[in-house]
Design a protein around this motif. Structure first.
Motif, PDB file in Angstrom:
ATOM      1  N   ALA A   1     -12.030  73.623  49.198  1.00 41.84           N
ATOM      2  CA  ALA A   1     -12.141  74.776  48.299  1.00 41.84           C
ATOM      3  C   ALA A   1     -10.832  75.553  48.346  1.00 41.84           C
ATOM      4  O   ALA A   1     -10.714  76.594  48.988  1.00 41.84           O
ATOM      5  CB  ALA A   1     -13.317  75.653  48.704  1.00 41.84           C
ATOM      6  N   VAL A   2      -9.827  75.060  47.627  1.00 38.39           N
ATOM      7  CA  VAL A   2      -8.486  75.633  47.705  1.00 38.39           C
ATOM      8  C   VAL A   2      -8.316  76.834  46.776  1.00 38.39           C
ATOM      9  O   VAL A   2      -7.298  77.520  46.835  1.00 38.39           O
ATOM     10  CB  VAL A   2      -7.430  74.567  47.355  1.00 38.39           C
ATOM     11  CG1 VAL A   2      -7.448  73.445  48.388  1.00 38.39           C
ATOM     12  CG2 VAL A   2      -7.675  73.996  45.956  1.00 38.39           C
ATOM     13  N   ALA A   3      -9.304  77.076  45.937  1.00 38.30           N
ATOM     14  CA  ALA A   3      -9.235  78.229  45.029  1.00 38.30           C
ATOM     15  C   ALA A   3     -10.658  78.630  44.647  1.00 38.30           C
ATOM     16  O   ALA A   3     -11.609  77.872  44.824  1.00 38.30           O
ATOM     17  CB  ALA A   3      -8.431  77.884  43.771  1.00 38.30           C
ATOM     18  N   ARG A   4     -10.801  79.856  44.165  1.00 38.37           N
ATOM     19  CA  ARG A   4     -12.104  80.304  43.671  1.00 38.37           C
ATOM     20  C   ARG A   4     -12.516  79.454  42.463  1.00 38.37           C
ATOM     21  O   ARG A   4     -11.692  79.114  41.613  1.00 38.37           O
ATOM     22  CB  ARG A   4     -12.044  81.777  43.281  1.00 38.37           C
ATOM     23  CG  ARG A   4     -13.288  82.253  42.525  1.00 38.37           C
ATOM     24  CD  ARG A   4     -13.150  83.680  42.055  1.00 38.37           C
ATOM     25  NE  ARG A   4     -13.322  84.620  43.157  1.00 38.37           N
ATOM     26  CZ  ARG A   4     -13.232  85.936  43.015  1.00 38.37           C
ATOM     27  NH1 ARG A   4     -12.945  86.454  41.818  1.00 38.37           N
ATOM     28  NH2 ARG A   4     -13.421  86.737  44.047  1.00 38.37           N
ATOM     29  N   SER A   5     -13.781  79.130  42.397  1.00 34.09           N
ATOM     30  CA  SER A   5     -14.316  78.362  41.271  1.00 34.09           C
ATOM     31  C   SER A   5     -15.503  79.108  40.664  1.00 34.09           C
ATOM     32  O   SER A   5     -16.384  79.591  41.381  1.00 34.09           O
ATOM     33  CB  SER A   5     -14.767  76.967  41.735  1.00 34.09           C
ATOM     34  OG  SER A   5     -15.407  76.266  40.682  1.00 34.09           O
TER      35      SER A   5
END
Length: 470
Positions: free
Chosen positions: A219-223
């Motif tokens: 989870a490298v960024a908000r989704s």
């Protein structure tokens, strides 16, 4: 039951008018009959009526089109529409008038009598008519079974009640969801689809509710999840019976509270979506086995719509077949038509794959048939021969493609791209069909990069979710 209502019946079929009149008079109502729009207007000007019953196609015009003036002049007059034009378009047009009820012919006379009694006892509610292009929605069928589906669709267009669409694979459950969205009050918002059968168990909560950066490995960024993407619109939860229990629990909470929380997040986010769910599974035994939450079932099953399998609506097969031939023509295949014998042959088949199987057969016929008019022999040849007997050799495929190109006659300089466009889309659809919608496996099967596949799917307007779990 309300007695003594004054009924105006506008019907140009004398036998139908006689049956309706007899049934209503037996209940104590007084029936005035007209065969035309002009006669209807004259009677409306002379008498006060409690209910108007009107056919659609009359001797002097379209009964629905002419109702706008009636509704303006008599805003409190309940209108019940009767029609032999049994399409979704007619059902929606009837709803658009603010009609109290719509009955496709043939109808149950007892049900009509009950509707008249209800209409005469109360004024019609404030119904805002739907807008949208009903002709673009490929829901086809004049059978009684499909008329029931159309009526249920029209009844949920102007509210946000949760709908559960039930039916075997290939019956067109996603088309019902599209119709409810495109014709309903939320049509200006997005329609977002989640196929529970196509998402890995460990990712489904992230798909539905989104996740925060760092909430799990990868989870490298908000989704943003599907619930948030569907704000103001419709969320279609396809194959809901395949959703894992832990996700069912969170889904139930979201439906009950109207809020969601992203995976790894602390903020409660209000969501405003209309839920349409669908399944090809029998949920009752799954509930008994502890595989599906009973409380979630009741939360979803507010308005059930049962889609019949194609074998139970054989009368619709000729119209569906012609519809798919027209779609094939729109996609660049040669123009084809069915003769009567071919239509009868198709109607006798069981169609275990339902409407989807019929569509595939019609597209193959459009490609392989030698003549514009398809006969029963051509249908039998495609349907009844053993797979080995009807397999197409490279030479046979080349011949069919050459025959098609000679009919299409592409302009100079476009031959390569015309041929490529003709077979690339069905080729990709075949790979997705074979892999159950798994894009990684489909790319491997095709021998291309997954990113290339994704790019071409978007360019060809192919939705891989349509092939999931099939």
């Amino acid at each position: 039951m309300t007695k003594g209502a004054q009924i105006l019946l506008v019907e140009d079929d004398a036998s139908i008018a006689m049956v309706i009149t007899a049934a209503l008079e037996e209940e104590g109502h007084t029936v005035h009959h007209s065969e035309s729009i002009a006669g209807r207007d004259a009677l409306l000007a002379q008498h006060g009526f409690d209910v108007l019953l009107t056919d659609v196609i009359l001797t002097d015009g379209d009964g629905i089109v002419s109702l706008s003036g009636v509704s303006e002049a008599y805003p409190d007059l309940p209108i019940i529409i009767l029609s032999a034009q049994n399409t979704l378009d007619t059902a929606v047009r009837a709803t658009d008038t603010g009609a109290f009820e719509y009955f496709p012919k043939p109808f149950d006379i007892d049900e009509l009598v009950r509707a008249v009694a209800q209409a005469s006892a109360q004024r019609p509610g404030d119904i805002s008519g739907p807008a949208g292009d009903t002709e673009s929605l490929p829901l086809v069928g004049r059978s009684q079974a499909m008329q029931g589906v159309f009526r249920m669709i029209t009844r949920v267009l102007n509210n946000d009640l949760t709908v559960l669409v039930l039916g075997e694979s290939g019956t067109g459950k996603e088309l019902v969801a599209e119709a409810i969205h495109q014709l309903g009050a939320r049509r200006a918002g997005p329609l977002i689809t989640v196929n529970a059968a196509a998402i890995p168990r460990e990712l489904i909560e992230s798909e539905l509710f989104g996740h925060e950066k760092g909430s799990f490995t990868g989870a490298v960024a908000r989704s943003i999840g599907k619930f948030e993407q569907a704000q103001g619109g419709t969320l279609f939860l396809d194959e809901i019976g395949d959703m894992p229990l832990e996700a069912q629990t969170r889904l139930l909470r979201a439906l009950q509270s109207g809020t969601i929380r992203r995976v790894g997040g602390a903020e409660e986010i209000a969501v405003d979506v209309r839920i349409v769910a669908a399944t090809n599974r029998d949920l009752a035994p799954m509930i008994e086995a502890g595989l599906f939450r009973e409380d979630l079932f009741y939360r979803l099953n507010v308005v059930p719509i049962d889609l019949p399998p194609l074998r139970e609506r054989a009368d619709d097969i000729p119209a569906l077949a012609e519809h798919f031939l027209k779609l094939a023509e729109d996609e660049g295949l040669p123009r084809r038509r069915l003769d009567d014998a071919a239509s009868k042959t198709l109607s006798k088949r069981e169609w275990r794959g339902n409407v989807r199987e019929l569509k595939n057969v019609m597209f193959r016929l459009a490609l392989l048939a030698r003549e514009e008019l398809i006969d029963a022999e051509s249908v039998d040849d495609l349907l009844n021969k053993a797979p080995a007997e009807r397999s197409i050799t490279a030479e046979g495929f080349g011949g069919a493609l050459g025959h098609w190109l000679s009919e299409v006659a592409p302009a100079d300089g476009t031959l390569y791209h015309t041929a490529l466009a003709a077979f690339e889309k069905p080729l990709f659809e075949h790979a997705l069909q074979e892999t159950g919608g798994n894009q990684l496996k489909a790319a491997h099967k095709l021998g291309i990069n997954r990113n290339t596949l994704r790019k071409r799917l978007g360019e060809l307007s192919i939705d891989p979710d349509e092939f999931s779990g099939r």
